[in-house]
Scaffold this active site. Structure first.
Site, PDB file in Angstrom:
ATOM      1  N   ASP A   1      13.528  51.206   4.662  1.00  0.00           N
ATOM      2  CA  ASP A   1      14.543  52.539   4.138  1.00  0.00           C
ATOM      3  C   ASP A   1      16.262  52.091   4.134  1.00  0.00           C
ATOM      4  O   ASP A   1      16.452  52.472   5.532  1.00  0.00           O
ATOM      5  CB  ASP A   1      13.818  53.344   4.247  1.00  0.00           C
ATOM      6  CG  ASP A   1      12.024  53.476   3.108  1.00  0.00           C
ATOM      7  OD1 ASP A   1      12.210  52.682   2.752  1.00  0.00           O
ATOM      8  OD2 ASP A   1      11.493  53.674   4.143  1.00  0.00           O
TER       9      ASP A   1
ATOM     10  N   ASP B   1      14.925  47.359   9.404  1.00  0.00           N
ATOM     11  CA  ASP B   1      14.244  48.386   9.094  1.00  0.00           C
ATOM     12  C   ASP B   1      14.087  48.019   7.593  1.00  0.00           C
ATOM     13  O   ASP B   1      14.649  47.222   6.943  1.00  0.00           O
ATOM     14  CB  ASP B   1      14.608  49.506   9.188  1.00  0.00           C
ATOM     15  CG  ASP B   1      14.358  50.889   8.790  1.00  0.00           C
ATOM     16  OD1 ASP B   1      13.576  51.109   8.544  1.00  0.00           O
ATOM     17  OD2 ASP B   1      15.273  51.626   8.179  1.00  0.00           O
TER      18      ASP B   1
END
Length: 310
Positions: A100, A98
């Site tokens: 963020d 991922d």
């Protein structure tokens, strides 16, 4: 809150007319993308590819996807000299990462923007859930407006710091038996900025970038579990427990990233988690490396046994 996606590329005009236009909504609105997508490719095959910035350390073969159904995710090799369909299978263990709160401190920059622009003061500890409308006590529409204003600001384009230890750990992992890809929920509207940010801070480390287009104002979205299953990612590193549960239920191992245990939203419920044994909580990138070292032999053995059985 969701985050964004891309289609920087070149393709033969005929292929663009038949295929790319159905997947790349920017082709109708962005002259630059339209020009790139309709350029004549030196390849003899009809396929589109992504530009590979010279700044990438290991000059990898980068692929990206930001639309269409999960079944339409292209396997495309994108080096400057060889553009052709490529199978997604790899002898290396494919790990999805991922963006963020795992690679970059999105909330840190967003909170700075909210304070400067709207006088709203929040810290990371205030986010008991990663749904901004609930934290800011406003409508979803107003929350979306604030976030998309943030996307246009320097706080977003230049102000997102990296997570400490991520670059060093990912460099070691990329040099070992792992193939690293990005699977992010970010929206299409910030796909180019996202790729530029990845190039600046993690250039050469990721083979592919996939955008889910979650919480977007327009366009279709895809589940992270669908993307991971389609591209053959055996592990997802993510801070969101909702995505962790979704992927674990689909049989995908998850490293739930809870930096120093200080992410209030990054907690699993006490009960009701399907395949909870597939989710491991990690608190820094050192622990990510440790858990992957334990998982890799099991996953690779399982894949070999599956191939022998077939």
């Amino acid at each position: 809150m969701g985050r964004p996606g891309l289609h920087r590329g070149m393709a033969r005009t005929s292929f663009f007319n038949e295929e790319v236009s159905s997947r790349c909504h920017f082709s109708r609105t962005c002259p630059l993308v339209r020009r790139l997508c309709t350029s004549n490719s030196p390849s003899s095959s009809s396929i589109f590819s992504l530009s590979s910035p010279a700044s990438r350390r290991h000059t990898p073969q980068i692929r990206a996807w930001s639309g269409g159904s999960a079944q339409q995710i292209p396997g495309i090799i994108t080096s400057g000299t060889d553009r052709r369909l490529l199978a997604t299978k790899s002898p290396r263990l494919r790990v999805a990462v991922d963006v963020d709160e795992v690679l970059g401190r999105f909330l840190f920059a967003l909170n700075q923007f909210c304070k400067d622009r709207y006088g709203m003061e929040y810290g990371v500890s205030d986010y008991w859930i990663y749904e901004f409308a609930k934290i800011w006590n406003c409508s979803q529409e107003h929350s979306n407006h604030i976030v998309h204003e943030f996307f246009k600001s320097q706080h977003f384009t230049e102000g997102i710091p990296v997570i400490p230890g991520a670059l060093e750990a990912l460099t070691r992992l990329s040099e070992a038996q792992y193939e690293l890809v990005v699977v992010t929920s970010r929206q299409h509207v910030i796909q180019d900025v996202t790729l530029d940010w990845l190039d600046r801070h993690y250039g050469g480390l990721f083979q592919e970038v996939y955008f889910g287009n979650h919480f977007a104002l327009e366009g279709k979205s895809r589940k992270k579990s669908d993307i991971c299953k389609t591209i053959g990612a055996k592990v997802l590193i993510d801070d969101n427990p909702s995505y962790a549960q979704e992927c674990a239920a689909a049989g995908i191992n998850v490293l739930l990233y809870d930096w120093d245990g200080a992410y209030p939203w990054s907690k699993l419920p006490a009960s009701g988690v399907v395949n909870k044994e597939l989710i491991r909580v990690v608190r820094d990138w050192g622990e990510v490396e440790q858990e992957l070292a334990l998982l890799a032999p099991q996953l690779q053995q399982g894949e070999e046994e599956q191939q022998d059985g077939s």
